[in-house]
Design a protein around this motif. Sequence first.
Motif, PDB file in Angstrom:
ATOM      1  N   VAL A 172       3.595   3.645 -14.014  1.00 16.63           N
ATOM      2  CA  VAL A 172       4.354   2.475 -13.569  1.00 16.63           C
ATOM      3  C   VAL A 172       3.453   1.274 -13.315  1.00 16.63           C
ATOM      4  CG1 VAL A 172       5.895   1.579 -11.790  1.00 16.63           C
ATOM      5  CG2 VAL A 172       6.126   3.945 -12.547  1.00 16.63           C
ATOM      6  N   GLN A 173       2.507   1.420 -12.440  1.00 16.08           N
ATOM      7  CA  GLN A 173       1.758   0.265 -11.996  1.00 16.08           C
ATOM      8  C   GLN A 173       0.611  -0.115 -12.918  1.00 16.08           C
ATOM      9  OE1 GLN A 173       1.992   1.541  -7.575  1.00 16.08           O
ATOM     10  NE2 GLN A 173       2.049  -0.664  -7.724  1.00 16.08           N
ATOM     11  N   ARG A 174      -0.049   0.851 -13.512  1.00 14.53           N
ATOM     12  CA  ARG A 174      -1.149   0.512 -14.403  1.00 14.53           C
ATOM     13  C   ARG A 174      -0.668  -0.272 -15.622  1.00 14.53           C
ATOM     14  NH1 ARG A 174      -5.669   4.407 -17.189  1.00 14.53           N
ATOM     15  NH2 ARG A 174      -6.707   2.738 -18.290  1.00 14.53           N
ATOM     16  N   PRO A 175       0.427   0.151 -16.294  1.00 11.05           N
ATOM     17  CA  PRO A 175       0.892  -0.657 -17.434  1.00 11.05           C
ATOM     18  C   PRO A 175       1.227  -2.092 -17.026  1.00 11.05           C
ATOM     19  CG  PRO A 175       1.906   1.499 -17.515  1.00 11.05           C
ATOM     20  CD  PRO A 175       1.191   1.396 -16.187  1.00 11.05           C
ATOM     21  N   ALA A 176       1.795  -2.260 -15.842  1.00 10.77           N
ATOM     22  CA  ALA A 176       2.113  -3.613 -15.380  1.00 10.77           C
ATOM     23  C   ALA A 176       0.831  -4.410 -15.176  1.00 10.77           C
ATOM     24  CB  ALA A 176       2.919  -3.551 -14.091  1.00 10.77           C
ATOM     25  N   ALA A 177      -0.174  -3.780 -14.585  1.00  9.54           N
ATOM     26  CA  ALA A 177      -1.456  -4.453 -14.376  1.00  9.54           C
ATOM     27  C   ALA A 177      -2.126  -4.757 -15.706  1.00  9.54           C
ATOM     28  CB  ALA A 177      -2.358  -3.597 -13.495  1.00  9.54           C
ATOM     29  N   ASP A 178      -2.078  -3.814 -16.630  1.00 10.38           N
ATOM     30  CA  ASP A 178      -2.668  -4.042 -17.953  1.00 10.38           C
ATOM     31  C   ASP A 178      -1.969  -5.193 -18.663  1.00 10.38           C
ATOM     32  OD1 ASP A 178      -4.447  -1.991 -17.527  1.00 10.38           O
ATOM     33  OD2 ASP A 178      -3.392  -0.536 -18.785  1.00 10.38           O
ATOM     34  N   GLY A 179      -0.654  -5.273 -18.520  1.00 10.90           N
ATOM     35  CA  GLY A 179       0.100  -6.366 -19.131  1.00 10.90           C
ATOM     36  C   GLY A 179      -0.279  -7.706 -18.544  1.00 10.90           C
ATOM     37  N   LEU A 180      -0.497  -7.754 -17.256  1.00  4.15           N
ATOM     38  CA  LEU A 180      -0.911  -8.985 -16.593  1.00  4.15           C
ATOM     39  C   LEU A 180      -2.291  -9.405 -17.067  1.00  4.15           C
ATOM     40  CD1 LEU A 180      -0.486 -11.204 -14.516  1.00  4.15           C
ATOM     41  CD2 LEU A 180      -1.383  -9.649 -12.784  1.00  4.15           C
ATOM     42  N   VAL A 181      -3.204  -8.457 -17.168  1.00  6.22           N
ATOM     43  CA  VAL A 181      -4.553  -8.765 -17.646  1.00  6.22           C
ATOM     44  C   VAL A 181      -4.487  -9.295 -19.073  1.00  6.22           C
ATOM     45  CG1 VAL A 181      -6.783  -7.761 -18.280  1.00  6.22           C
ATOM     46  CG2 VAL A 181      -5.718  -7.167 -16.096  1.00  6.22           C
ATOM     47  N   ALA A 182      -3.697  -8.661 -19.927  1.00  3.23           N
ATOM     48  CA  ALA A 182      -3.567  -9.113 -21.318  1.00  3.23           C
ATOM     49  C   ALA A 182      -3.004 -10.533 -21.373  1.00  3.23           C
ATOM     50  CB  ALA A 182      -2.674  -8.151 -22.099  1.00  3.23           C
ATOM     51  N   ALA A 183      -2.026 -10.828 -20.537  1.00  7.53           N
ATOM     52  CA  ALA A 183      -1.444 -12.173 -20.507  1.00  7.53           C
ATOM     53  C   ALA A 183      -2.476 -13.202 -20.052  1.00  7.53           C
ATOM     54  CB  ALA A 183      -0.222 -12.197 -19.593  1.00  7.53           C
ATOM     55  N   LEU A 184      -3.268 -12.845 -19.042  1.00  6.67           N
ATOM     56  CA  LEU A 184      -4.298 -13.773 -18.568  1.00  6.67           C
ATOM     57  C   LEU A 184      -5.366 -14.010 -19.630  1.00  6.67           C
ATOM     58  CD1 LEU A 184      -4.724 -12.497 -14.909  1.00  6.67           C
ATOM     59  CD2 LEU A 184      -3.701 -14.663 -15.643  1.00  6.67           C
ATOM     60  N   ILE A 185      -5.744 -12.978 -20.345  1.00  6.73           N
ATOM     61  CA  ILE A 185      -6.735 -13.120 -21.416  1.00  6.73           C
ATOM     62  C   ILE A 185      -6.173 -14.005 -22.520  1.00  6.73           C
ATOM     63  CG2 ILE A 185      -7.929 -11.884 -23.278  1.00  6.73           C
ATOM     64  CD1 ILE A 185      -8.276  -9.547 -21.249  1.00  6.73           C
TER      65      ILE A 185
END
Length: 72
Positions: free
Chosen positions: A53-66
């Motif tokens: 649940v939380q890791r995919p959301a965090a990974d998605g946020l990191v990808a968006a920031l990059i």
Amino acid sequence: MTYRATLDAIHTSMSASYWLKRAAAELDQRDTIDALYDADALAKLARMRWTEVQRPAADGLVAALIAMTKPE
């Protein structure tokens, strides 16, 4: 640090959650082996929650920031 000292530290800590304080207090009333098995199962469940649940959301946020910082 001993079991009792750690338990006291949890109970007096301003940063320890109510949930942790209550669980720590109930630990003295439980069979030690049962408590260990339950704690292990709960830790595994928490890791699964993070992974699914939380890791995919965090990974998605990191990808968006990059993506936002890449020059066009």
